[in-house]
Scaffold this motif. Sequence first.
Motif, mmCIF file in Angstrom:
data_model
loop_
_atom_site.group_PDB
_atom_site.id
_atom_site.type_symbol
_atom_site.label_atom_id
_atom_site.label_comp_id
_atom_site.label_asym_id
_atom_site.label_seq_id
_atom_site.Cartn_x
_atom_site.Cartn_y
_atom_site.Cartn_z
ATOM 1 N N HIS A 256 4.335 -5.423 67.821
ATOM 2 C CA HIS A 256 4.684 -6.633 68.563
ATOM 3 C C HIS A 256 4.300 -6.537 70.045
ATOM 4 O O HIS A 256 4.080 -7.568 70.696
ATOM 5 N N GLU B 38 2.687 -13.802 60.567
ATOM 6 C CA GLU B 38 3.551 -12.738 60.060
ATOM 7 C C GLU B 38 3.899 -13.007 58.603
ATOM 8 O O GLU B 38 4.394 -14.088 58.261
ATOM 9 N N GLY C 102 5.663 -8.985 58.824
ATOM 10 C CA GLY C 102 6.694 -9.825 59.402
ATOM 11 C C GLY C 102 8.100 -9.317 59.168
ATOM 12 O O GLY C 102 9.046 -9.782 59.805
#
Length: 413
Positions: free
Chosen positions: A297, A312, A285
């Motif tokens: 992503h 995340e 994250g």
Amino acid sequence: MNAAKARAKGGDVPRAEHELTLLKGGAALFPALVEAMDAARSEVMLETYIFDFTRSALTVAEALERAAARGVAVRVVVDGVGTGEIPPEWTRRWAAAGVRWRVFNPARGWRLLMPRGWRRLHRKLCVVDGRLAFCGGINLLDDFHDPNHGALDEPRLDFAVRVRGPLVDDVHHTMTRLWWRLQTARKLRQVDAEGALAAVRAVADAGVEEQTYSRRMGAGVRASLVLRDNFRFRRRIESVYRLAIAQARHEIVIANAYFVPGVTLQRALIRAARRGVKITLLLQGRYEYFMQFHASHAMYGPMLAAGIEIIEYETSFLHAKVAVMDTPHGALATVGSSNLDPFSLLLAREANVFVRDDGFAAELMTHLRHAIGQQGRRVAPGAHARRSLLTRAANWIAYAGMRLMIMIAGKRY
């Protein structure tokens, strides 16, 4: 199946009679390594991507030095990019003590632009006296320090496993092969890895009391060492992942630092989700590297659309490469060095231990559930769909760049 046949298959057939201990972070791994090295009588072999000669990792460098000074054969291999050159102070200290070391593929400057320079030693392995092995994703780097981002408020999340049992032979064999490959071709042809292991054990058995390093998980514990290299086992780790995902019945939890699966692995996860398997991905994250962060992503959309939950991890850097899933043959867990991205699955030398044991899987799952529930943030499908055009562009530029690099390296992903 004997050790030679298991190695010929890449070690992916689990064998019984293992003792396993799950180790969380360097805080657990480094003292365990030091204890084992201080008790070594004949041989210590170590491979790592990053060896940072500062802070808590320094204790391992010192243990290697002590072992060599008392006559133990100590061999260390570090990666030429992850570690680079060993600091001058430690080259002197290790040389004086008798530690032998090699740097794997020491690419520098423009050489890093060539595909050959992308082939890294990413696995983290150690074997002591041919009887005790360590495997995982933890570099020799302090939990609270990042080479690029400095001090961390919370420890990096990562795991390793300490093993006694048949797969220790496999660890010793693969490390011996690499060590001699880094010598000359003549030495490689002369080496007898099986004979070397027998000699190590003969010395270790000579009047040495057996040491107990790990908690026994039960005589029925089945485990295997699964490798990825650029010679015999080019797709082995990915294949074992895909098979396990195809067999999963109810739940899959994967924690992976750099999650950029290829088409076949994506399809395996999506098919599992569509047949009702609950899948949770615990992913990085915090921003670490542009390409890995944004390419990962770019994968969120297809996963979220299939009903896969993405969490995340934001408390610190996630470096784990672990998974737990239920199969018709019982719970399956893996702890190792391989990310689910093209650099790990197609270019780097990697090593994962796969374990079929309900108790071990439950222990790992407890850690993952805590990270998911207490230290992670759920990615909402709507919020991901509304991300800015600039973010979308960065995602797909990174993903396209990663795939282009793999194409240049002559790989299909």
